[in-house]
Enzyme design. Sequence first.
Site, PDB file in Angstrom:
ATOM      1  N   LYS A  56      45.863  45.930  33.677  1.00 39.67           N
ATOM      2  CA  LYS A  56      45.009  46.438  32.611  1.00 39.67           C
ATOM      3  C   LYS A  56      43.880  47.248  33.241  1.00 39.67           C
ATOM      4  O   LYS A  56      43.249  46.806  34.210  1.00 39.67           O
ATOM      5  CB  LYS A  56      44.434  45.263  31.815  1.00 39.67           C
ATOM      6  CG  LYS A  56      43.355  45.627  30.819  1.00 39.67           C
ATOM      7  CD  LYS A  56      43.902  46.380  29.627  1.00 39.67           C
ATOM      8  CE  LYS A  56      42.814  46.646  28.592  1.00 39.67           C
ATOM      9  NZ  LYS A  56      43.306  47.496  27.491  1.00 39.67           N
TER      10      LYS A  56
ATOM     11  N   HIS B 294      36.930  55.693  45.149  1.00 38.60           N
ATOM     12  CA  HIS B 294      37.221  54.324  45.591  1.00 38.60           C
ATOM     13  C   HIS B 294      36.645  54.003  46.973  1.00 38.60           C
ATOM     14  O   HIS B 294      37.010  52.994  47.564  1.00 38.60           O
ATOM     15  CB  HIS B 294      38.723  54.053  45.565  1.00 38.60           C
ATOM     16  CG  HIS B 294      39.352  54.323  44.225  1.00 38.60           C
ATOM     17  ND1 HIS B 294      39.207  53.468  43.156  1.00 38.60           N
ATOM     18  CD2 HIS B 294      40.101  55.369  43.795  1.00 38.60           C
ATOM     19  CE1 HIS B 294      39.863  53.972  42.107  1.00 38.60           C
ATOM     20  NE2 HIS B 294      40.396  55.112  42.465  1.00 38.60           N
TER      21      HIS B 294
ATOM     22  N   GLU C 230      37.539  40.400  46.672  1.00 40.01           N
ATOM     23  CA  GLU C 230      36.989  41.432  45.812  1.00 40.01           C
ATOM     24  C   GLU C 230      37.442  41.210  44.368  1.00 40.01           C
ATOM     25  O   GLU C 230      38.607  40.896  44.108  1.00 40.01           O
ATOM     26  CB  GLU C 230      37.399  42.809  46.316  1.00 40.01           C
ATOM     27  CG  GLU C 230      36.983  43.037  47.773  1.00 40.01           C
ATOM     28  CD  GLU C 230      36.996  44.499  48.178  1.00 40.01           C
ATOM     29  OE1 GLU C 230      37.478  45.331  47.379  1.00 40.01           O
ATOM     30  OE2 GLU C 230      36.509  44.810  49.273  1.00 40.01           O
TER      31      GLU C 230
ATOM     32  N   ARG D 291      38.977  40.543  57.184  1.00 42.16           N
ATOM     33  CA  ARG D 291      38.248  41.099  58.323  1.00 42.16           C
ATOM     34  C   ARG D 291      36.762  41.096  58.002  1.00 42.16           C
ATOM     35  O   ARG D 291      36.344  40.723  56.902  1.00 42.16           O
ATOM     36  CB  ARG D 291      38.701  42.530  58.591  1.00 42.16           C
ATOM     37  CG  ARG D 291      38.579  43.418  57.353  1.00 42.16           C
ATOM     38  CD  ARG D 291      38.796  44.872  57.646  1.00 42.16           C
ATOM     39  NE  ARG D 291      38.971  45.674  56.443  1.00 42.16           N
ATOM     40  CZ  ARG D 291      38.003  46.105  55.652  1.00 42.16           C
ATOM     41  NH1 ARG D 291      36.742  45.800  55.919  1.00 42.16           N
ATOM     42  NH2 ARG D 291      38.270  46.843  54.591  1.00 42.16           N
TER      43      ARG D 291
END
Length: 451
Positions: free
Chosen positions: A202, A236, A276, A292
């Site tokens: 979505k 991004h 994230e 990392r």
Amino acid sequence: MKIGKVLIANRGEIALRIHRACQEMGIRTVAVHSTADAAAMHVRLADESVCIGPPPARESYLNVAAILSAAAITGADAIHPGYGFLSENANFAEMVEAHGFVFIGPRPEHIRMMGDKIAAKDAMRRLGVPLVPGSLGALASLEEARQVAAEVMYPVLIKAAAGGGGRGMKVAQDESGLEEAWRVARTEAKAAFGDDAVYLEKYLDRPRHIELQVLADTHGHVVHFGERDCSLQRRHQKLVEEAGSPVLDAAQRDALGAQVTRALKQLGYRNAGTLEFLWQDGQFAFIEMNTRLQVEHPVTEMVCGIDLVKEQLRVAAGERLGYGQSEIRFQGHAIECRITAENPDTFLPSPGRVTTYHAPGGLGVRVDSALYSGYAVPPHYDSLIAKLVVHGGTRAEAIARLRRSLAEMVVDGIETTLPLHLAIMEDPEFQAGDYTIHWLEQFVARRNPAR
């Protein structure tokens, strides 16, 4: 286990950052470098250095055989990959450990799992971490994409399973645009990653990008160091990061942190990592995990007072975390600006020789950079040249301190994004904390209407 010498398999500011942590812990360092980086600061300061190839990264910083050979001939005990390059390459991590070196990072199986977006989402779903509504795995066909899109409702996002950096991502606003988004995303994914597998989510229209920094030892202890708001992005790619987020409170942070640390403990995770999320209307949705050290880790260090690289080294040596979650305190507010060697309006790269370099200073100001006057920024690598980080008692104080520091910083001889960052800090919407992941693209367009 004692680590006495670390080979730093990276370059630039992060190589220097790792070197400094090692030096303070009494650990010797080995710098590897390409011929283009022979005069780099981390090479000049390391205890030893080894040239591993010509300028192209694939022949030097991505040359696994050369890096392992350098570790062997210098007698290194461990290898720290930093970020980028080989830092999330599970095969490299396996080879490091197979050759008898300590890999300063997560287990190879977790790097591999989280490097596959579909496998990562499946693991988090099984561990009870919330996800963005969408397909449970790779889409087998366009028809399946249509079915899932109808279930979650348009707009939707087609994403590469092996993606990163915004490549292999296309939005379909309605059914008429789905076929093209499907085709383009698969083509880009194949070209960029050698894998055309895609999945569907979505599309959230006004989310913030919130991430949580975690650390786990090899004795089953997992802690988090709070959230970072990384919503200011262009194509991004993050430009500005904050700790904490202007939209979260302590209760939301604690709830997310408890959920994440519980999941990673069940997973048996090791060392540092960052989960994230997209956040909208008070709801979190997992999107990926970086196995990392993050570029933006300094803002977390500024609000927690804990050196994350030193913690990575201690965990890699088999030590237990010397504190629990309740002992981690969050104080004040920190903001980081990623300064790049690019034109601030067109974002075209601007490599070249730095004729004058002056770093800002004062209370609560930190600059992570490998620049010096006379240094030639090479054209072969990422354009990041400095991270300007400030800490203040409040967000308003941090912004004021950052505005002053940006105005004070001097990098002559090349173009940089310093003017862009100063304009962001002076914008009323940013100062109010009123932005989403789409805000910066709109800000840049308003700032340069002719483009």
